[in-house]
Design a protein around this motif. Structure first.
Motif, mmCIF file in Angstrom:
data_model
loop_
_atom_site.group_PDB
_atom_site.id
_atom_site.type_symbol
_atom_site.label_atom_id
_atom_site.label_comp_id
_atom_site.label_asym_id
_atom_site.label_seq_id
_atom_site.Cartn_x
_atom_site.Cartn_y
_atom_site.Cartn_z
ATOM 1 N N MET A 164 33.897 -69.511 70.107
ATOM 2 C CA MET A 164 32.597 -69.821 70.707
ATOM 3 C C MET A 164 32.329 -68.848 71.846
ATOM 4 O O MET A 164 33.265 -68.314 72.442
ATOM 5 C CB MET A 164 32.566 -71.256 71.256
ATOM 6 C CG MET A 164 32.613 -72.332 70.201
ATOM 7 S SD MET A 164 32.445 -73.972 70.978
ATOM 8 C CE MET A 164 32.585 -75.017 69.528
ATOM 9 N N PRO A 165 31.043 -68.616 72.145
ATOM 10 C CA PRO A 165 30.711 -67.775 73.304
ATOM 11 C C PRO A 165 31.159 -68.428 74.608
ATOM 12 O O PRO A 165 31.276 -69.651 74.689
ATOM 13 C CB PRO A 165 29.170 -67.690 73.239
ATOM 14 C CG PRO A 165 28.792 -68.110 71.872
ATOM 15 C CD PRO A 165 29.849 -69.063 71.410
ATOM 16 N N THR B 234 26.223 -61.681 71.588
ATOM 17 C CA THR B 234 26.573 -60.415 70.941
ATOM 18 C C THR B 234 28.017 -60.016 71.243
ATOM 19 O O THR B 234 28.721 -59.519 70.359
ATOM 20 C CB THR B 234 25.618 -59.296 71.392
ATOM 21 O OG1 THR B 234 25.631 -59.205 72.827
ATOM 22 C CG2 THR B 234 24.201 -59.589 70.927
ATOM 23 N N THR B 235 28.463 -60.256 72.476
ATOM 24 C CA THR B 235 29.851 -59.925 72.806
ATOM 25 C C THR B 235 30.820 -60.931 72.202
ATOM 26 O O THR B 235 31.986 -60.603 71.961
ATOM 27 C CB THR B 235 30.065 -59.869 74.331
ATOM 28 O OG1 THR B 235 29.584 -61.077 74.914
ATOM 29 C CG2 THR B 235 29.328 -58.688 74.922
ATOM 30 N N PHE B 236 30.353 -62.153 71.953
ATOM 31 C CA PHE B 236 31.189 -63.109 71.233
ATOM 32 C C PHE B 236 31.479 -62.607 69.824
ATOM 33 O O PHE B 236 32.606 -62.711 69.323
ATOM 34 C CB PHE B 236 30.484 -64.471 71.184
ATOM 35 C CG PHE B 236 30.910 -65.357 70.054
ATOM 36 C CD1 PHE B 236 32.194 -65.874 69.991
ATOM 37 C CD2 PHE B 236 30.024 -65.661 69.026
ATOM 38 C CE1 PHE B 236 32.593 -66.688 68.941
ATOM 39 C CE2 PHE B 236 30.412 -66.476 67.981
ATOM 40 C CZ PHE B 236 31.688 -66.985 67.938
ATOM 41 N N LEU B 237 30.473 -62.048 69.176
ATOM 42 C CA LEU B 237 30.663 -61.528 67.821
ATOM 43 C C LEU B 237 31.574 -60.306 67.817
ATOM 44 O O LEU B 237 32.353 -60.111 66.886
ATOM 45 C CB LEU B 237 29.295 -61.179 67.205
ATOM 46 C CG LEU B 237 28.343 -62.376 67.021
ATOM 47 C CD1 LEU B 237 26.971 -61.887 66.562
ATOM 48 C CD2 LEU B 237 28.917 -63.377 66.020
ATOM 49 N N THR C 18 40.756 -72.582 85.930
ATOM 50 C CA THR C 18 39.635 -73.440 85.536
ATOM 51 C C THR C 18 39.307 -73.266 84.059
ATOM 52 O O THR C 18 39.932 -73.868 83.193
ATOM 53 C CB THR C 18 38.405 -73.162 86.417
ATOM 54 O OG1 THR C 18 38.089 -71.756 86.365
ATOM 55 C CG2 THR C 18 38.673 -73.542 87.860
ATOM 56 N N ASP C 19 38.326 -72.431 83.755
ATOM 57 C CA ASP C 19 37.833 -72.315 82.380
ATOM 58 C C ASP C 19 38.889 -71.838 81.395
ATOM 59 O O ASP C 19 38.901 -72.270 80.235
ATOM 60 C CB ASP C 19 36.636 -71.353 82.321
ATOM 61 C CG ASP C 19 35.490 -71.797 83.210
ATOM 62 O OD1 ASP C 19 35.594 -72.894 83.802
ATOM 63 O OD2 ASP C 19 34.503 -71.064 83.325
ATOM 64 N N GLY D 226 37.470 -73.758 71.939
ATOM 65 C CA GLY D 226 36.732 -72.809 71.107
ATOM 66 C C GLY D 226 36.450 -71.514 71.845
ATOM 67 O O GLY D 226 36.572 -70.417 71.276
ATOM 68 N N VAL D 227 36.082 -71.610 73.135
ATOM 69 C CA VAL D 227 35.826 -70.411 73.941
ATOM 70 C C VAL D 227 37.112 -69.624 74.162
ATOM 71 O O VAL D 227 37.149 -68.396 74.002
ATOM 72 C CB VAL D 227 35.204 -70.818 75.297
ATOM 73 C CG1 VAL D 227 35.212 -69.634 76.265
ATOM 74 C CG2 VAL D 227 33.781 -71.328 75.105
ATOM 75 N N VAL D 228 38.171 -70.329 74.499
ATOM 76 C CA VAL D 228 39.442 -69.680 74.847
ATOM 77 C C VAL D 228 40.015 -68.892 73.681
ATOM 78 O O VAL D 228 40.560 -67.796 73.858
ATOM 79 C CB VAL D 228 40.450 -70.743 75.345
ATOM 80 C CG1 VAL D 228 41.868 -70.196 75.328
ATOM 81 C CG2 VAL D 228 40.084 -71.206 76.749
#
Length: 365
Positions: free
Chosen positions: A330-331, A214-217, A262-263, A324-326
């Motif tokens: 993507m979530p 939900t927070t990704f959206l 890291t991430d 994609g996350v960065v």
């Protein structure tokens, strides 16, 4: 296996060393502030990264020069050992909890992630298994189901930690190997739909995963909670512009962006080196993936072909998820950027795997 052996792929070596060098520089730049704050030594993280980079390059040199056919006999023992480690890490008091996941074995700051070993062990096992049973893959029950059951067991143990990101990388790379080996698209497509339903179930079963979706959206719904990392990542990338703020000049690494070494190390790279720096790194990854897939296509030995495809799959899937996350596509999943992010076992294991890929390149046409 082909009898003649040539020099390893030079472009693959250039790409690997280039990405690794960028990674060491960016680990120092991204971690210096946090390292000085937490340990009183701004070189704390980069010294460890250099240590594991040296160990990894040494391992890469060994696996690049030892006959890769010898790996076949280690496929099953290696898989069984990794299953044992995945079970061991789940035992309270033995497995260490870091970042909310019980996925580490070790003492203090030095530890290993059995799930990282399982990624390579699973690819090696599948390469051998599918080579010996390739003609049966057209059958779902006798050909496709047995390796999928083994893969599902490993994925399930990784999810018990829980570590969805690492499990997704292993799953994606393994399915690529199975597809390359000749599995029917109709079977894989049906399993994909079933897997999607299972993925939805996994998300629904854990409230924190649902919150990530939900927070990704809309990360601004919870800007100080679940959406914080995504927002701060975009705040880092945006000001970078075309050429960046300059190496070492990131603002977000001053305790604004969690896990900058890291991430979310690519966020700091984009902030300091801009669009040009980020594009250069991605081009190096594309070069590595292209040359690796070329090896998988041109090598005459099926075992070598499947092994090469799996190793390339590990790199490609991990890069895809991390970037994609960065950039907010993507979530947040907790996946590091290969050869760039800070990490001991992940860096050493990946360099070892790339040594095997370079070894395979010696036999490609």
């Amino acid at each position: 296996m082909a009898k003649s052996r040539s020099a390893p792929d030079i472009w693959m070596i250039v790409a690997t060393i280039g990405i690794l060098a960028i990674g060491v520089i960016m680990v120092y730049s991204a971690s210096a502030v946090a390292a000085f704050h937490d340990y009183g030594d701004k070189f704390y993280y980069v010294k460890r990264q250099l240590l594991f980079a040296v160990l990894g390059v040494a391992a890469m040199f060994v696996t690049m020069n030892v006959d890769y056919a010898r790996l076949r006999k280690w496929a099953l023992p290696g898989l069984l050992i990794c299953f044992g480690l995945l079970l061991l890490v789940l035992i309270p008091g033995i497995g260490n909890v870091r970042g909310g996941a019980r996925s580490w074995l070790g003492i203090g700051s030095f530890g290993i992630q059995p799930s990282e070993f399982m990624k390579l062990a699973m690819i090696l096992f599948l390469a051998r298994y599918l080579t010996e049973r390739q003609e049966k893959l057209v059958s779902f029950t006798s050909g496709l189901l047995p390796p999928l059951a083994i893969l599902g067991g490993a994925f399930g143990l990784i999810m018990l930690q829980p570590d969805l990101g690492t499990g997704a990388v292993m799953l994606g790379a393994s399915l690529l190997v199975i597809y390359v080996a000749g599995a029917r698209l109709t079977h894989l497509g049906g399993l994909g739909l079933l897997g999607l339903a299972g993925f939805v179930g996994l998300i629904a079963a854990a409230p924190y995963r649902l919150l990530r979706i939900t927070t990704f959206l809309d990360p601004w719904k919870d800007p100080l909670g679940a959406g914080y990392q995504s927002i701060q990542s975009l705040y880092a990338i945006g000001p970078g512009g075309l050429v960046g703020l300059g190496l070492g000049m990131s603002r977000q690494k001053y305790n604004y962006l969690p896990e900058p070494q890291t991430d979310f190390i690519f966020s700091i790279l984009a902030e300091e080196l801009g669009f040009i720096g980020g594009t250069l790194l991605l081009l190096l990854f594309l070069l590595l993936i292209w040359r690796g897939m070329r090896v998988a296509i041109t090598i005459s030995d099926p075992f070598g072909s499947f092994l090469a495809a799996g190793i390339v799959g590990i790199v490609a899937v991990q890069v895809l998820i991390n970037i994609g996350v960065v950039i907010g596509l993507m979530p947040v999943t907790g996946i590091t950027l290969p050869l760039v992010s800070y990490g001991g076992s992940s860096l050493t294991l990946l360099l070892t795997a790339l040594g095997i890929l370079l070894n395979l390149s010696r036999y490609s046409r």
